[in-house]
Design a protein around this motif. Structure first.
Motif, PDB file in Angstrom:
ATOM      1  N   HIS A   3       0.789  -1.302  -0.050  1.00 55.78           N
ATOM      2  CA  HIS A   3       0.112   0.046   0.026  1.00 55.78           C
ATOM      3  C   HIS A   3       0.682   1.109  -0.031  1.00 55.78           C
ATOM      4  O   HIS A   3       0.506   2.392  -0.587  1.00 55.78           O
ATOM      5  CB  HIS A   3      -0.943   0.164   1.050  1.00 55.78           C
ATOM      6  CG  HIS A   3      -1.953  -0.956   1.255  1.00 55.78           C
ATOM      7  ND1 HIS A   3      -2.137  -1.886   2.181  1.00 55.78           N
ATOM      8  CD2 HIS A   3      -2.954  -1.581   0.221  1.00 55.78           C
ATOM      9  CE1 HIS A   3      -2.963  -2.717   1.667  1.00 55.78           C
ATOM     10  NE2 HIS A   3      -3.601  -2.368   0.791  1.00 55.78           N
ATOM     11  N   GLU A   4       1.959   1.118   0.715  1.00 51.95           N
ATOM     12  CA  GLU A   4       2.772   2.389   0.692  1.00 51.95           C
ATOM     13  C   GLU A   4       3.415   2.816  -0.381  1.00 51.95           C
ATOM     14  O   GLU A   4       3.500   3.849  -1.051  1.00 51.95           O
ATOM     15  CB  GLU A   4       3.916   2.148   1.955  1.00 51.95           C
ATOM     16  CG  GLU A   4       4.562   3.224   2.435  1.00 51.95           C
ATOM     17  CD  GLU A   4       5.533   3.208   3.464  1.00 51.95           C
ATOM     18  OE1 GLU A   4       6.318   3.872   3.811  1.00 51.95           O
ATOM     19  OE2 GLU A   4       5.301   2.045   4.216  1.00 51.95           O
ATOM     20  N   ILE A   5       3.842   1.400  -1.257  1.00 54.20           N
ATOM     21  CA  ILE A   5       4.439   1.785  -2.543  1.00 54.20           C
ATOM     22  C   ILE A   5       3.584   2.206  -3.599  1.00 54.20           C
ATOM     23  O   ILE A   5       3.721   3.295  -4.266  1.00 54.20           O
ATOM     24  CB  ILE A   5       5.043   0.484  -2.950  1.00 54.20           C
ATOM     25  CG1 ILE A   5       6.500   0.001  -2.206  1.00 54.20           C
ATOM     26  CG2 ILE A   5       5.564   0.608  -4.475  1.00 54.20           C
ATOM     27  CD1 ILE A   5       6.740  -1.288  -2.425  1.00 54.20           C
ATOM     28  N   GLN A   8       3.094   5.942  -2.782  1.00 56.85           N
ATOM     29  CA  GLN A   8       4.072   6.669  -3.353  1.00 56.85           C
ATOM     30  C   GLN A   8       4.298   6.855  -4.918  1.00 56.85           C
ATOM     31  O   GLN A   8       4.677   7.951  -5.417  1.00 56.85           O
ATOM     32  CB  GLN A   8       5.785   5.926  -2.950  1.00 56.85           C
ATOM     33  CG  GLN A   8       5.756   6.277  -1.554  1.00 56.85           C
ATOM     34  CD  GLN A   8       6.966   5.421  -1.163  1.00 56.85           C
ATOM     35  OE1 GLN A   8       7.550   4.668  -1.827  1.00 56.85           O
ATOM     36  NE2 GLN A   8       7.386   5.883  -0.039  1.00 56.85           N
ATOM     37  N   LEU A   9       3.933   6.009  -5.553  1.00 54.34           N
ATOM     38  CA  LEU A   9       3.800   5.988  -7.101  1.00 54.34           C
ATOM     39  C   LEU A   9       2.650   6.937  -7.545  1.00 54.34           C
ATOM     40  O   LEU A   9       2.754   7.378  -8.553  1.00 54.34           O
ATOM     41  CB  LEU A   9       3.581   4.481  -7.624  1.00 54.34           C
ATOM     42  CG  LEU A   9       4.808   3.618  -7.585  1.00 54.34           C
ATOM     43  CD1 LEU A   9       4.432   2.310  -7.958  1.00 54.34           C
ATOM     44  CD2 LEU A   9       6.060   4.006  -8.027  1.00 54.34           C
ATOM     45  N   ALA A  10       1.602   6.811  -6.979  1.00 56.03           N
ATOM     46  CA  ALA A  10       0.181   7.478  -7.280  1.00 56.03           C
ATOM     47  C   ALA A  10       0.442   9.031  -6.686  1.00 56.03           C
ATOM     48  O   ALA A  10      -0.174   9.861  -7.716  1.00 56.03           O
ATOM     49  CB  ALA A  10      -0.851   7.167  -6.412  1.00 56.03           C
ATOM     50  N   ALA A  32       1.648   8.207   1.812  1.00 57.44           N
ATOM     51  CA  ALA A  32       2.090   6.701   1.911  1.00 57.44           C
ATOM     52  C   ALA A  32       1.960   6.313   3.476  1.00 57.44           C
ATOM     53  O   ALA A  32       1.685   4.936   3.602  1.00 57.44           O
ATOM     54  CB  ALA A  32       3.573   6.620   1.432  1.00 57.44           C
ATOM     55  N   SER A  33       2.211   7.167   4.270  1.00 55.48           N
ATOM     56  CA  SER A  33       1.882   6.576   5.869  1.00 55.48           C
ATOM     57  C   SER A  33       0.357   6.453   5.921  1.00 55.48           C
ATOM     58  O   SER A  33       0.052   5.275   6.627  1.00 55.48           O
ATOM     59  CB  SER A  33       2.483   7.871   6.641  1.00 55.48           C
ATOM     60  OG  SER A  33       2.446   7.287   8.148  1.00 55.48           O
ATOM     61  N   ALA A  34      -0.484   7.196   5.305  1.00 54.35           N
ATOM     62  CA  ALA A  34      -1.694   7.144   5.786  1.00 54.35           C
ATOM     63  C   ALA A  34      -2.361   5.734   5.045  1.00 54.35           C
ATOM     64  O   ALA A  34      -3.275   5.245   5.536  1.00 54.35           O
ATOM     65  CB  ALA A  34      -2.584   8.327   5.278  1.00 54.35           C
ATOM     66  N   ALA A  38      -5.181   1.135   7.703  1.00 49.96           N
ATOM     67  CA  ALA A  38      -6.114  -0.018   7.894  1.00 49.96           C
ATOM     68  C   ALA A  38      -5.240  -1.258   8.088  1.00 49.96           C
ATOM     69  O   ALA A  38      -5.540  -2.208   8.988  1.00 49.96           O
ATOM     70  CB  ALA A  38      -6.701  -0.545   6.379  1.00 49.96           C
ATOM     71  N   ASP A  39      -3.977  -1.134   7.517  1.00 42.52           N
ATOM     72  CA  ASP A  39      -3.185  -2.772   8.165  1.00 42.52           C
ATOM     73  C   ASP A  39      -2.675  -2.490   9.407  1.00 42.52           C
ATOM     74  O   ASP A  39      -2.732  -3.644  10.216  1.00 42.52           O
ATOM     75  CB  ASP A  39      -1.833  -2.466   7.028  1.00 42.52           C
ATOM     76  CG  ASP A  39      -2.200  -2.675   5.679  1.00 42.52           C
ATOM     77  OD1 ASP A  39      -3.120  -3.330   5.499  1.00 42.52           O
ATOM     78  OD2 ASP A  39      -1.640  -1.961   4.772  1.00 42.52           O
ATOM     79  N   ARG A  40      -2.493  -1.227   9.971  1.00 44.46           N
ATOM     80  CA  ARG A  40      -2.121  -1.048  11.210  1.00 44.46           C
ATOM     81  C   ARG A  40      -3.229  -1.502  12.362  1.00 44.46           C
ATOM     82  O   ARG A  40      -3.011  -1.933  13.251  1.00 44.46           O
ATOM     83  CB  ARG A  40      -1.611   0.603  11.412  1.00 44.46           C
ATOM     84  CG  ARG A  40      -0.313   0.704  10.993  1.00 44.46           C
ATOM     85  CD  ARG A  40       0.489   1.994  11.294  1.00 44.46           C
ATOM     86  NE  ARG A  40      -0.513   3.280  11.395  1.00 44.46           N
ATOM     87  CZ  ARG A  40      -0.525   3.930  10.192  1.00 44.46           C
ATOM     88  NH1 ARG A  40      -0.012   3.700   9.182  1.00 44.46           N
ATOM     89  NH2 ARG A  40      -1.628   4.958  10.215  1.00 44.46           N
ATOM     90  N   MET A  41      -4.482  -1.050  11.794  1.00 39.49           N
ATOM     91  CA  MET A  41      -5.638  -1.256  12.833  1.00 39.49           C
ATOM     92  C   MET A  41      -5.765  -2.689  12.825  1.00 39.49           C
ATOM     93  O   MET A  41      -6.080  -3.055  13.980  1.00 39.49           O
ATOM     94  CB  MET A  41      -6.729  -0.367  12.449  1.00 39.49           C
ATOM     95  CG  MET A  41      -6.697   1.035  12.283  1.00 39.49           C
ATOM     96  SD  MET A  41      -6.459   1.465  14.156  1.00 39.49           S
ATOM     97  CE  MET A  41      -4.651   1.911  14.115  1.00 39.49           C
ATOM     98  N   ARG A  42      -5.651  -3.525  11.607  1.00 42.94           N
ATOM     99  CA  ARG A  42      -5.819  -4.955  11.576  1.00 42.94           C
ATOM    100  C   ARG A  42      -4.856  -5.564  12.964  1.00 42.94           C
ATOM    101  O   ARG A  42      -5.355  -6.556  13.140  1.00 42.94           O
ATOM    102  CB  ARG A  42      -5.688  -5.566  10.096  1.00 42.94           C
ATOM    103  CG  ARG A  42      -6.001  -7.002  10.019  1.00 42.94           C
ATOM    104  CD  ARG A  42      -6.022  -7.430   8.634  1.00 42.94           C
ATOM    105  NE  ARG A  42      -4.532  -7.192   8.038  1.00 42.94           N
ATOM    106  CZ  ARG A  42      -4.146  -6.870   6.847  1.00 42.94           C
ATOM    107  NH1 ARG A  42      -5.221  -6.936   6.082  1.00 42.94           N
ATOM    108  NH2 ARG A  42      -3.212  -6.649   6.589  1.00 42.94           N
TER     109      ARG A  42
END
Length: 50
Positions: A3-5, A8-10, A32-34, A38-42
Motif C-alpha cells: 500500500h505504501e509503494i 508513493q507511485l500515485a 504513503a503513511s496514511a 487499515a493494516d496497522r488497525m488490523r
C-alpha cells in the motif's frame, strides 16, 4: 509495504486540488503513511479491531 509503494507511485499523478485536500486532511502525515492505516488497525490487539 504494498500500500505504501502504491501511494508513493500515485502521489505525483494527483491533481493540485487533490493534493491540497489531502494536506488538509492528513496534516503532516504523508499519503504513503496514511495508506497503511487499515493494516496497522488490523494488527491492533484491542477487541474493537479483532
Amino acid at each position: 509495504m504494498g500500500h505504501e509503494i502504491a501511494a508513493q507511485l500515485a502521489q505525483p499523478y494527483l491533481t493540485e486540488d487533490c493534493q491540497q485536500q489531502l494536506t488538509a486532511l492528513l496534516d503532516d502525515e504523508s499519503l504513503a503513511s496514511a495508506s497503511t492505516w487499515a493494516d496497522r488497525m488490523r494488527s491492533d490487539p484491542s477487541n474493537f479491531w479483532q
